[in-house]
Structures are given as C-alpha cells and as structure tokens.
Design an enzyme around this catalytic site. Structure first.
Site, PDB file in Angstrom:
ATOM      1  N   ARG A   1       0.855  -1.181   0.000  1.00 38.42           N
ATOM      2  CA  ARG A   1       0.000   0.000   0.000  1.00 38.42           C
ATOM      3  C   ARG A   1       0.894   1.234   0.000  1.00 38.42           C
ATOM      4  O   ARG A   1       1.896   1.288   0.712  1.00 38.42           O
ATOM      5  CB  ARG A   1      -0.912   0.024   1.235  1.00 38.42           C
ATOM      6  CG  ARG A   1      -2.139  -0.889   1.132  1.00 38.42           C
ATOM      7  CD  ARG A   1      -3.128  -0.421   0.068  1.00 38.42           C
ATOM      8  NE  ARG A   1      -4.323  -1.253  -0.023  1.00 38.42           N
ATOM      9  CZ  ARG A   1      -4.436  -2.336  -0.805  1.00 38.42           C
ATOM     10  NH1 ARG A   1      -3.429  -2.704  -1.565  1.00 38.42           N
ATOM     11  NH2 ARG A   1      -5.560  -3.024  -0.837  1.00 38.42           N
TER      12      ARG A   1
ATOM     13  N   GLU B   1      -3.531   7.490  -4.774  1.00 42.50           N
ATOM     14  CA  GLU B   1      -3.891   6.950  -6.094  1.00 42.50           C
ATOM     15  C   GLU B   1      -5.147   7.637  -6.615  1.00 42.50           C
ATOM     16  O   GLU B   1      -6.054   7.908  -5.831  1.00 42.50           O
ATOM     17  CB  GLU B   1      -4.120   5.437  -5.970  1.00 42.50           C
ATOM     18  CG  GLU B   1      -2.835   4.719  -5.594  1.00 42.50           C
ATOM     19  CD  GLU B   1      -2.987   3.216  -5.406  1.00 42.50           C
ATOM     20  OE1 GLU B   1      -4.043   2.665  -5.741  1.00 42.50           O
ATOM     21  OE2 GLU B   1      -2.037   2.606  -4.917  1.00 42.50           O
TER      22      GLU B   1
ATOM     23  N   HIS C   1      -1.009   0.018 -10.094  1.00 36.53           N
ATOM     24  CA  HIS C   1      -1.661  -0.915  -9.151  1.00 36.53           C
ATOM     25  C   HIS C   1      -2.171  -2.179  -9.859  1.00 36.53           C
ATOM     26  O   HIS C   1      -3.373  -2.425  -9.931  1.00 36.53           O
ATOM     27  CB  HIS C   1      -2.802  -0.223  -8.378  1.00 36.53           C
ATOM     28  CG  HIS C   1      -3.083  -0.865  -7.049  1.00 36.53           C
ATOM     29  ND1 HIS C   1      -3.499  -0.161  -5.939  1.00 36.53           N
ATOM     30  CD2 HIS C   1      -3.024  -2.167  -6.650  1.00 36.53           C
ATOM     31  CE1 HIS C   1      -3.679  -0.988  -4.916  1.00 36.53           C
ATOM     32  NE2 HIS C   1      -3.402  -2.215  -5.319  1.00 36.53           N
TER      33      HIS C   1
HETATM   34  C1  GLV Z   1      -4.867  -5.106  -3.981  1.00 29.94           C
HETATM   35  O1  GLV Z   1      -4.193  -4.136  -3.749  1.00 29.94           O
HETATM   36  C2  GLV Z   1      -5.479  -5.913  -2.982  1.00 29.94           C
HETATM   37  O2  GLV Z   1      -5.420  -5.560  -1.787  1.00 29.94           O
HETATM   38  O3  GLV Z   1      -6.079  -6.939  -3.342  1.00 29.94           O
END
Ligand code: GLV
Ligand code: GLV
Length: 310
Positions: A229, A258, A276
């Site tokens: 994250r 983001e 991401h």
């Molecule tokens: C993606 O970032 C997830 O947490 O699945």
C-alpha cells in the site's frame, strides 16, 4: 469486474446491479445504487465509512471487498451496524508475487529506462558502462512482512541465488527451513537489504514506516519495491532519496494518493511505475470475483462468510 461474480449471484437467485464501466463510477452513484441492497462488492478505491454506510441505509448486511487489503473499509463502523466484511486472500498471492518480481527485475536492471532509450532513438550502440544495474545473484533480499505474499516473493528468489532476510512479528518456519532465511529487526532489514520489498498490510502504524531516515540507512545500491500500500512509504521522501542517489532505484505498484503520484516521481529515470496491477491476471481477478460472490451468498443465507474480516 470479471463476469463470474454476477453469474454466481444470479444463478443463486439474487438480483444483481452492476456498473458496466471498466472504471469505478462516482461515489454518489455507488451510494445511490447500493441503497436498499443487501450486499455490495466494493473496490479498494471505494471508501466504506460512516458516511457511506449512513447514506446506503440499513438494508446492507455484507461488504465484500474485491481485494485482499481492506484499509478502505472502516471495520468498526461496519461492526456497529452488524454488517459483515470479507476480503479475497490467497487467490492473488502468486499473481502479486509475480508483480513484485517484475518490478525487482525492472528496477534492478533498468528495464523501463532501457526501453525508453530505445523508443526515443537515443541508443548509439553497445557500451561497457551503459545502464549498469544491480546483480541479483549473491545479493540480499529483504522481505518486510513474511505473510502469504511476502513468502511467495521470497520463494521465487531461489532461482536468483539471493540471501533472504525478513522482518515480521512472528518466525516464519517455512522460510527459515526452505530458504535458510533469517529473521531480523527493521533496522537490520533496512541496512542490509540490496532489494527491500514491502508486504505488510496498511495499518495506522505502517504509515510512512519507510521515510527519510530509513532511506539514509539503506545501501546506496539498494532497490525499494512496494506492491503493498502506498502510504507505507513517504512518497515525497522517496523522490528526494532517488534524486539524491541515497538509494539506486525503486519499483512501485501502489501510491500514497492513487491515482496521483508525488510531484517529481514520474520524471525520475530510476523508478519503475505500475498502475496498481498486483493481482491483475485474468485467472486471479476471476477467482477474486467468485470469492466475493460466495461471501455475499454465505451472509445472505445465514452462514459464516468464508473470508470474514469482521
Ligand atoms: C490489492 O491491492 C489488494 O489488496 O487486493
Ligand atoms: C554480450 O552480448 C556478450 O556476448 O558478452
């Protein structure tokens, strides 16, 4: 979302309202269409908080988050309203570990910068010192968070001949036995890693865990990888560290705000940026969809959701 979720839910006899856009719709629209629903499948970009829950009304019984991370969901707010929360663990472990390795290789060996050199017609021919990177063989891989994904990233290092160290709250017997990995504290992890890769969940304590002081403590040849994250890393401090060559390179899949990135980040040659994509394979996104649907059905039929967070 892959169609599996809607199909599974429809087959189970539920009425399903889906947004037929590839990008998440505006929050107001999500709220308006969730009002009166018994369950909702949310994205990691949807904030589920008091405001959201008050606005959608009291019919809601489950929030099935389409992600393994659930820092976008206020668990306490859901608990207070007797709303269950689920996530999608396990099915995205291998895909996410692959993404981490794509970034490790790209950042360590100038893959993205090399591609830019080619595309912009700037290559004048082979040269002994052009775009020299980090040799992974013999280097130290540092894993922050040796859970499912961190362990899968560590396992992939066998073929690259790396030494593995890790930091976690508990000992990971599997990593120690299979890889001879050593558990170290965060200070040692930061100081000794040639590749430092982050695999901890987003909690209040994790915020800016990797910031200016940590960059100064890292090796100048070090590569930082973040597929966890964004806010774990102080992104502005990272821009400075990359600019001043306090560390050699970074590979990022996640960002503090983001979809925006910190000013200056995208101009640096020594950072590889992905939007991401951690779990972004057809297989994994399909499994995540089916899993979210199963959790919804479990709650609506009075069973315990298989992937309950609360
Ligand atoms: C993606 O970032 C997830 O947490 O699945
Ligand atoms: C490189 O292409 C080599 O032949 O060493």
């Amino acid at each position: 979302m892959p169609s599996d979720a809607a199909e599974v839910l429809t087959a189970a006899g539920y009425t399903v309202d889906t947004f037929d856009t590839s990008e998440p719709p505006p929050r107001d629209e999500i709220i308006a269409r969730t009002r009166g629903c018994a369950g909702v499948i949310t994205m990691l970009s949807d904030r589920v908080d008091d405001k959201f829950l008050d606005a959608v009304g009291s019919s809601l019984r489950i929030v099935a988050n389409y992600a393994v991370g659930f820092d976008n969901v206020d668990l306490e707010a859901c608990k207070q309203r007797n709303i269950r929360v689920s996530n999608t663990p396990g099915v995205l472990t291998e895909a996410t570990a692959d993404t981490a390795w794509a970034l490790i290789l790209a950042a360590a060996r100038n893959v993205a910068e090399g591609d830019r050199v080619m595309r912009t017609g700037k290559w004048s021919g082979w040269a002994p010192t052009q775009l020299l990177g980090l040799e992974l063989n013999g280097a130290t891989l540092g894993i922050l968070g040796a859970g499912r994904i961190g362990s899968a990233v560590a396992r992939r290092s066998i073929g690259f001949g790396m030494r593995v160290i890790y930091t976690d709250t508990t000992t990971n017997e599997m990593l120690e036995k299979e890889l001879g990995a050593e558990r170290v504290d965060l200070d040692r992890l930061v100081a000794e890693s040639d590749v430092l890769t982050l695999h901890i969940p987003m909690t209040p304590e994790a915020r800016h865990l990797i910031g200016a002081a940590r960059f100064k403590a890292m090796k100048p040849n070090a590569v930082l990888i973040n597929t966890a994250r964004g806010p774990i890393v102080d992104e502005s401090a990272l821009v400075e560290a990359l600019r001043n060559k306090e560390i050699a390179a970074a590979g990022l899949d996640v960002y503090e705000n983001e979809p925006r990135v910190a000013p200056g980040l995208a101009e640096l040659p020594n950072v590889v940026l992905l939007p991401h994509l951690g779990s972004a394979t057809t297989t994994t996104r399909g499994k995540m969809a089916a899993m979210a649907a199963e959790n919804v059905i479990a709650v609506l039929t009075g069973r315990e959701p298989p992937n309950a967070v609360v």
